[in-house]
Write a protein that holds these residues in place. Structure first.
Motif, PDB file in Angstrom:
ATOM      1  N   ASP A   1       0.802  -1.217   0.000  1.00 32.34           N
ATOM      2  CA  ASP A   1       0.000   0.000   0.000  1.00 32.34           C
ATOM      3  C   ASP A   1       0.838   1.272   0.000  1.00 32.34           C
ATOM      4  OD1 ASP A   1      -2.335  -1.363  -0.078  1.00 32.34           O
ATOM      5  OD2 ASP A   1      -2.690  -1.326   2.081  1.00 32.34           O
ATOM      6  N   PHE A   2       1.957   1.246   0.727  1.00 31.07           N
ATOM      7  CA  PHE A   2       2.700   2.508   0.816  1.00 31.07           C
ATOM      8  C   PHE A   2       3.383   2.865  -0.501  1.00 31.07           C
ATOM      9  CE2 PHE A   2       7.023   0.937   1.285  1.00 31.07           C
ATOM     10  CZ  PHE A   2       6.895  -0.279   1.933  1.00 31.07           C
TER      11      PHE A   2
ATOM     12  N   LEU B   1       1.844   2.295  -3.353  1.00 27.32           N
ATOM     13  CA  LEU B   1       0.709   2.859  -4.074  1.00 27.32           C
ATOM     14  C   LEU B   1       0.556   4.337  -3.741  1.00 27.32           C
ATOM     15  CD1 LEU B   1      -1.207   1.256  -5.855  1.00 27.32           C
ATOM     16  CD2 LEU B   1      -2.851   1.275  -3.993  1.00 27.32           C
ATOM     17  N   PHE B   2       0.683   4.641  -2.468  1.00 24.80           N
ATOM     18  CA  PHE B   2       0.535   6.030  -2.023  1.00 24.80           C
ATOM     19  C   PHE B   2       1.684   6.890  -2.551  1.00 24.80           C
ATOM     20  CE2 PHE B   2       0.843   9.171   1.650  1.00 24.80           C
ATOM     21  CZ  PHE B   2      -0.100  10.015   1.101  1.00 24.80           C
TER      22      PHE B   2
ATOM     23  N   LYS C   1       3.323   6.421  -5.166  1.00 23.19           N
ATOM     24  CA  LYS C   1       3.076   6.582  -6.587  1.00 23.19           C
ATOM     25  C   LYS C   1       2.031   7.677  -6.807  1.00 23.19           C
ATOM     26  CE  LYS C   1       2.138   3.193 -10.161  1.00 23.19           C
ATOM     27  NZ  LYS C   1       1.698   1.794 -10.272  1.00 23.19           N
TER      28      LYS C   1
ATOM     29  N   GLU D   1       5.761   9.801  -7.348  1.00 28.05           N
ATOM     30  CA  GLU D   1       7.070   9.156  -7.491  1.00 28.05           C
ATOM     31  C   GLU D   1       7.055   8.215  -8.695  1.00 28.05           C
ATOM     32  OE1 GLU D   1       8.876   7.582  -3.958  1.00 28.05           O
ATOM     33  OE2 GLU D   1       7.965   9.104  -2.699  1.00 28.05           O
TER      34      GLU D   1
ATOM     35  N   GLN E   1      12.315   6.221  -8.344  1.00 26.00           N
ATOM     36  CA  GLN E   1      12.198   6.815  -7.007  1.00 26.00           C
ATOM     37  C   GLN E   1      11.564   5.830  -6.026  1.00 26.00           C
ATOM     38  OE1 GLN E   1      10.096  10.148  -8.556  1.00 26.00           O
ATOM     39  NE2 GLN E   1      11.730  11.593  -8.082  1.00 26.00           N
TER      40      GLN E   1
ATOM     41  N   ARG F   1      13.881   5.050  -3.028  1.00 29.90           N
ATOM     42  CA  ARG F   1      13.464   5.635  -1.751  1.00 29.90           C
ATOM     43  C   ARG F   1      12.822   4.619  -0.807  1.00 29.90           C
ATOM     44  NH1 ARG F   1      12.031  11.045  -0.817  1.00 29.90           N
ATOM     45  NH2 ARG F   1      10.003  10.429  -0.058  1.00 29.90           N
ATOM     46  N   HIS F   2      12.019   3.722  -1.385  1.00 36.04           N
ATOM     47  CA  HIS F   2      11.260   2.827  -0.509  1.00 36.04           C
ATOM     48  C   HIS F   2      11.663   1.365  -0.633  1.00 36.04           C
ATOM     49  CE1 HIS F   2       8.678   6.246   0.272  1.00 36.04           C
ATOM     50  NE2 HIS F   2       8.542   6.411  -1.028  1.00 36.04           N
TER      51      HIS F   2
ATOM     52  N   ARG G   1      15.264   0.555   0.906  1.00 40.96           N
ATOM     53  CA  ARG G   1      15.162   0.740   2.350  1.00 40.96           C
ATOM     54  C   ARG G   1      14.496  -0.475   3.013  1.00 40.96           C
ATOM     55  NH1 ARG G   1      14.592   5.710   5.152  1.00 40.96           N
ATOM     56  NH2 ARG G   1      14.863   6.748   3.169  1.00 40.96           N
ATOM     57  N   ASN G   2      13.468  -0.974   2.351  1.00 39.30           N
ATOM     58  CA  ASN G   2      12.704  -2.040   2.974  1.00 39.30           C
ATOM     59  C   ASN G   2      13.245  -3.438   2.729  1.00 39.30           C
ATOM     60  OD1 ASN G   2       9.996  -1.211   4.417  1.00 39.30           O
ATOM     61  ND2 ASN G   2      10.389   0.279   2.792  1.00 39.30           N
TER      62      ASN G   2
ATOM     63  N   ASP H   1      16.878  -1.643  12.410  1.00 40.16           N
ATOM     64  CA  ASP H   1      15.447  -1.528  12.165  1.00 40.16           C
ATOM     65  C   ASP H   1      14.814  -0.628  13.226  1.00 40.16           C
ATOM     66  OD1 ASP H   1      12.711  -1.786  11.894  1.00 40.16           O
ATOM     67  OD2 ASP H   1      12.870  -3.809  11.087  1.00 40.16           O
ATOM     68  N   PRO H   2      14.285   0.523  12.809  1.00 43.71           N
ATOM     69  CA  PRO H   2      13.726   1.447  13.796  1.00 43.71           C
ATOM     70  C   PRO H   2      12.561   0.844  14.559  1.00 43.71           C
ATOM     71  CG  PRO H   2      13.103   2.081  11.574  1.00 43.71           C
ATOM     72  CD  PRO H   2      14.139   1.008  11.448  1.00 43.71           C
ATOM     73  N   ARG H   3      11.861  -0.092  13.934  1.00 42.70           N
ATOM     74  CA  ARG H   3      10.711  -0.678  14.622  1.00 42.70           C
ATOM     75  C   ARG H   3      11.155  -1.470  15.834  1.00 42.70           C
ATOM     76  NH1 ARG H   3       8.373  -2.979   9.147  1.00 42.70           N
ATOM     77  NH2 ARG H   3      10.606  -3.190   8.962  1.00 42.70           N
TER      78      ARG H   3
END
Lengths: 310, 327
Positions: B220-221, B223-224, B226, B230, B234, B238-239, B242-243, B317-319
């Protein structure tokens, strides 16, 4: 109202069809149409709520406007933005700038990116982000947080602040309130009202009719993948006599604050639609005519897709 | 407090693991037809039966296995890992010497497979469904199913025999004194074996990075992002990166076990004097002390790999990092 019609629509969706290619047993390809001949207009300065049951495909409409449908989706019909055809190329160039999307939940934020960078996006500046945060009462400490650290209300405000980073004229909000308490939901709606008063057009997609009553200027009733009626909120508040489509009337009757009377049957599944009017199988007024193709027509300052409507 | 608990728990797990590995290896050796005495004196020894019995008695070979194990484990804990029969040196010295050769080999292979595999996986995911994606996928599946020694032989016959670009084996030029060997020569001898080892590790990380990025790109993130304008590069930079970087690094650290397994074969094929070929030699010559020593050592090595992955996750991992600080 007349005056409004003369203004150019910000968003003009005409006879939009969206279908997905699905593979059934074996390798048989099947086309599943989820939006059928959907038409609506959003004018500057107004909130148009698209209200309908959960899971009936409302989000697809938002995704189609933004151009973020999955690869196996096909669209027909026309989407115009300020009179210009909104094709893939144009969508890619203006989304995030002139058209802003506000998603449902914190799931739409990158879990590993700090909130400030995320709100800034690809072209946002730090000052703009700070202004947006101040506007929505987000503290300095929120900037350095990761999405998992946000509370429901904070997440909501962070998502809204993404929409005011650029000068968006059209805001497409997909179910912005679930999971919020009444107070937070009201605050969110207030935010949309402000944006509309500043001249934005807001397409508010929701399953919460009460919310639509409180926030919207007009409501489009969404049923089984199409819009059956568009009318002003005043008509909805006035009761079923002021409405046009049998479904909208039945819908009003079904509300807990009214008769709480359920409608018989259930919404047809996208793969198994009746011919002609989609509501006909459940409609008390159905006749032979209902099996023909039904066009949207104007009645009493509203629009309706029903041959019997008066 | 939490950290202490974590360290304590980890140490406990490591000790139980080492105990289990040593018991199991010892039991396997005890059940195997290896006779330490024969391994030591050779099959056509002229030693009299009395002398043999005396050695067996002296070594405690007639004792029950449990007692023998305890004797070995006790010495092991005191730092006496025994003497290697094949190399006629203390086991610790052999492992130390051999590992210093292998570590360079493994490190190069590990970094090579990690970076190249990761990039190939990302590329395949971005081009999902294209010809490139199919080529990369097929290549990975083929490698995944190919045995190490076979790939090693293939590489050897192509680059060393047919093309003559690289030496056919060993860690340094033949007939040269150890002190005269240059760094360049060492590296030159390292290339083929590390290439083989690296190529074998590549498919796992490639397929993993590909799968993970495809998963991320359909979330979903993305999609957002985009919807906020982006474009695909990108989104990936960017995402996506990172993931997937963190889980990919974890997978790569967890691949330490395969690295150790692969090295035994790769080094044998290239006659590279590392710990892998020492293990093969120990197995072939019935060198029980060295076998057990390497078994325990490899367990520590693999455990360390997994531990590093866990620690890195907690740090990056920040989480986990900030979640702990908050909670």
């Amino acid at each position: 109202m007349e005056e409004k019609q003369e203004k150019m629509a910000l968003l003009d969706v005409q006879k939009l069809r969206v279908s997905f290619d699905m593979y059934e047993r074996g390798l048989q390809k099947k086309e599943l149409e989820v939006l059928h001949e959907l038409s609506l207009r959003v004018y500057p300065g107004e909130i148009l709520a698209v209200a309908g049951a959960s899971g009936s495909g409302k989000s697809i409409l938002a995704h189609a406007v933004m151009g973020i449908l999955p690869g196996n989706a096909r669209t027909e019909g026309e989407i115009r933005y300020r009179g210009e055809l909104l094709d893939r190329k144009r969508q890619e160039s203006i989304r995030g700038k002139e058209i802003a999307f506000i998603p449902q939940s914190v799931e739409y934020l990158d879990p590993l990116m700090r909130v400030d960078r995320q709100v800034m996006g690809i072209r946002g500046a730090k000052e703009k982000q700070e202004t947006a945060f101040a506007r929505y009462h987000l503290g300095k400490e929120v900037e350095r947080m990761y999405p998992f650290q946000l509370s429901g209300g904070m997440a909501r405000r962070v998502l809204i602040s993404t929409a005011v980073m650029e000068e968006a004229r059209l805001i497409v909000a997909d179910e912005p309130t679930p999971g919020l308490n009444a107070e937070m939901a009201m605050e969110t709606l207030q935010n949309f009202r402000e944006l509309a008063d500043e001249g934005c057009g807001v397409l508010l997609i929701t399953h919460d009719i009460d919310l639509a009553f409180q926030a919207a200027d007009r409501i489009a009733v969404f049923y089984a993948g199409t819009i059956v009626e568009i009318a002003s909120v005043a008509d909805f508040l006035a009761g079923k006599e002021a409405l046009r489509h049998p479904y909208s009337k039945a819908f009003i009757d079904a509300l807990p604050q009214n008769d709480f009377k359920p409608i018989e049957g259930f919404q047809p599944y996208a793969g198994n639609l009746p011919k002609g009017c989609l509501f006909a199988p459940r409609c008390p007024m159905r006749s032979g005519e209902c099996e023909k193709e039904i066009a949207m027509r104007k009645i009493r300052d509203g629009e309706v897709r029903c041959v019997h409507a008066t | 407090m939490n950290r202490l608990k974590y360290i304590g728990g980890t140490l406990c797990r490591m000790l139980t693991l080492l105990a289990a590995v040593s018991v199991l290896s010892f039991a396997l050796v005890a059940l195997s037809p290896i006779d330490p005495l024969t391994a030591y004196i050779g099959t056509n020894s002229t030693l009299s039966q009395e002398a043999k019995d005396a050695i067996a008695e002296h070594w405690g070979l007639n004792d029950p296995p449990a007692k023998r194990f305890l004797a070995w484990a006790g010495n092991f804990l005191k730092g006496d890992w025994g003497t290697s029969i094949a190399f006629k040196k203390p086991v610790k010295t052999v492992i130390g010497e051999r590992f210093s050769y292998s570590v360079a080999l493994m490190l190069i292979a590990w970094i090579f497979s990690g970076t190249l595999g990761f990039l190939a996986g990302v590329f395949a995911a971005v081009k999902k469904g294209s010809l490139w994606d199919k080529i990369i996928k097929t290549f990975c599946l083929a490698l995944q199913s190919a045995p190490t020694f076979w790939v090693g032989l293939l590489v050897l016959s192509l680059f060393a025999v047919r093309l003559g670009w690289f030496p056919i084996g060993l860690a340094a030029p033949m007939g040269k004194l150890a002190q005269d060997v240059t760094l360049g020569e060492r590296i030159y001898h390292l290339i083929l074996p590390s290439l083989t080892l690296g190529v074998l590790g590549i498919s796992k990380i490639t397929l993993y990075a590909r799968q993970k990025l495809i998963e991320i790109l359909s979330s979903d993130f993305i999609l957002f992002a985009k919807a906020r304008g982006e474009n695909i590069s990108q989104l990936v930079w960017r995402h996506g990166m990172r993931n997937i970087a963190l889980p990919a690094v974890t997978v790569q650290f967890a691949a330490f076990s395969e690295l150790f397994g692969g090295i035994a074969l790769a080094e044998s094929v290239f006659s590279y004097p590392g710990i892998g070929s020492a293990l093969t030699a120990a197995g072939l010559s019935g060198d029980v002390p060295l076998l057990l020593g390497i078994a325990v050592f490899s367990a520590i090595f693999v455990f360390a790999g997994n531990l590093m992955a866990n620690i890195l996750y907690g740090l990056l991992d920040p989480r986990i990092k900030e979640g702990r600080a908050n909670g």
